[in-house]
Design an enzyme around this catalytic site. Structure first.
Site, PDB file in Angstrom:
ATOM      1  N   HIS A 249     -25.913 -13.611  23.634  1.00 48.80           N
ATOM      2  CA  HIS A 249     -24.852 -12.995  24.440  1.00 48.80           C
ATOM      3  C   HIS A 249     -25.376 -11.803  25.243  1.00 48.80           C
ATOM      4  CE1 HIS A 249     -20.542 -11.547  24.889  1.00 48.80           C
ATOM      5  NE2 HIS A 249     -21.209 -10.416  25.092  1.00 48.80           N
ATOM      6  N   GLU A 250     -26.107 -10.919  24.573  1.00 52.02           N
ATOM      7  CA  GLU A 250     -26.596  -9.725  25.261  1.00 52.02           C
ATOM      8  C   GLU A 250     -27.616 -10.067  26.346  1.00 52.02           C
ATOM      9  OE1 GLU A 250     -25.197  -6.992  24.989  1.00 52.02           O
ATOM     10  OE2 GLU A 250     -24.010  -7.385  23.210  1.00 52.02           O
ATOM     11  N   HIS A 253     -25.871 -10.939  29.452  1.00 56.09           N
ATOM     12  CA  HIS A 253     -25.546  -9.771  30.278  1.00 56.09           C
ATOM     13  C   HIS A 253     -26.777  -9.293  31.053  1.00 56.09           C
ATOM     14  CE1 HIS A 253     -21.487  -9.240  28.923  1.00 56.09           C
ATOM     15  NE2 HIS A 253     -21.814  -8.975  27.667  1.00 56.09           N
TER      16      HIS A 253
END
Length: 432
Positions: A249-250, A253
């Site tokens: 997920h990170e 980003h």
């Protein structure tokens, strides 16, 4: 950036309301907006450029992408005075745990069959991005892509102490993705378990970094993960976020992807194939969720890696998310430089020079091929023959070279490339 328990709207107003957010992006984004108007303008400018680029890609119906390989260095910052590696409740996590995280990234970003990263969704995408622990540094010294650093601190506030964390170790972000593994906070329940810098953090449009890069341009670039949510084996791992998807997920980003809500109720992540939803899955199950925005009821895409779902629910990046990451990798100067540096450019018996794409916008990506090692000079020349700038590189091999074109007007220019033996001149167009 992952798994926020508070809504983004509440976070905007006060740090004191930020009681337990498992994703640091929402708070940091809100903080930047309130204290730095220039940052907000740069973010909007970058988003506009991404939308222009993605629209052009969709209009061209381009479906063929090359696979991009990202070199990673994992920095473990621990308080284990004995420097013992691995074991229960040890922040100094094992190499095995780190390797399990790299494996998860590759399963998720390559949509690998036979793994938890595979899905049969018709809009599911193989992102064609791979990650590997860096095996060498600029000096040629071999490495396994892992550094370890002792600190007497019990834990870190991974929003307020980013500069403290990166002070322990930072490899050149123009060449590597830096991932930091720390203990978040000083209690057993961390306030924030993950954070990442966005591409528009790393490159403020119109301010392409150079040797005198300002402090404002040197914003945090990398990913920070609490050790209890990193990887999928071998140490003390969360029971809910236990498959390495916090890092998936990170890194999303870091590649320019947003939460499906856009961090506001019924907001947008600028991807047409992710539904417009009211809120993210901040719960602990994979139960079906629905949202009603503008009178339309849809099923939430809780399986999307950019939601807040438990790791076991997640298995999906979409085609539009793939296009968006390609735009970010192309438009962010630092991201583009990293991709260039990790791409092997073959030698050529004679000097070969190309610019792709051409016309260019804020930066020109110049592919230069020759034999062996050379001293290279690149000159940017106006249509009437004036030399506008010159770039010199010593003892380099065939590679991509980025030059800043953001301050030049639209029009035709010449690039002159010199080696010790040959010269090539080609036309280049700037069209912003």
């Amino acid at each position: 950036m992952k798994k926020s328990i508070l809504s983004a709207l509440a976070v905007i107003f006060s740090y004191t309301t930020f009681a337990q957010s498992k994703c640091g992006v929402v708070f940091q984004d809100s903080l930047n907006q309130t204290i730095n108007q220039r940052w907000l303008q740069q973010k909007s400018s970058f988003e506009y450029q991404v939308q222009q680029y993605t629209n052009a890609l969709k209009a061209s119906r381009t479906t063929a992408y090359s696979t991009i390989r990202i070199p990673v260095v994992v920095h473990v910052i621990h308080n284990t005075a004995s420097k013992t590696i691995g074991g229960t409740n040890n922040i100094n996590i094992s190499d095995e745990q780190i390797l399990s995280q790299i494996q998860t990234l590759n399963e998720d970003y390559r949509r690998k069959e036979g793994t938890a990263g595979f899905n049969t969704n018709p809009i599911g995408a193989d992102m064609q991005i791979e990650f590997f622990l860096a095996d060498s540094i600029a000096t040629g010294e071999t490495t396994k892509g892992i550094t370890r650093h002792y600190s007497s601190k019990v834990g870190f506030d991974i929003i307020k102490e980013l500069s403290t964390i990166t002070a322990f170790s930072k490899w050149n972000p123009y060449k590597y993705l830096n991932i930091y593994v720390v203990k978040s906070g000083i209690t057993s329940t961390p306030v924030t378990i993950g954070y990442s810098g966005f591409p528009f953090d790393a490159y403020l449009p119109g301010l392409i970094p150079n040797s005198d890069e300002t402090a404002e341009q040197q914003l945090f670039d990398g990913v920070v993960i609490d050790y209890r949510y990193f990887g999928k084996c071998c140490g003390t791992i969360s029971t809910t976020y236990n498959m390495g998807r916090t890092t998936t997920h990170e890194v999303g980003h870091w590649l320019g992807l947003l939460h499906p809500t856009g961090d506001v109720r019924c907001g947008t992540d600028y991807c047409d194939d992710t539904p417009t939803i009211e809120s993210l899955n901040a719960g602990f199950t994979c139960n079906k969720m629905t949202s009603t925005c503008d009178g339309v009821t849809v099923t939430n895409q809780i399986e999307n890696y950019m939601d807040y779902s438990p790791d076991v629910c997640m298995s999906l990046f979409t085609n539009d998310q793939k296009i968006r990451t390609r735009a970010a990798l192309e438009l962010s100067y630092r991201r583009k430089s990293l991709v260039n540096n990790s791409t092997i450019v073959s030698e050529s018996n004679s000097l070969q020079v190309s610019v792709d794409p051409n016309p260019v916008k804020s930066s020109a990506n110049i592919k230069i091929q020759f034999s062996g090692t050379e001293n290279i000079t690149i000159q940017l020349i106006s249509e009437n023959g004036n030399t506008l700038n010159e770039y010199n590189y010593q003892n380099v091999t065939s590679n991509y070279f980025l030059i800043n074109t953001s301050s030049y007007a639209n029009g035709m220019y010449f690039l002159r490339v010199n080696t010790s033996k040959e010269t090539k001149v080609l036309r280049m167009f700037i069209l912003k």
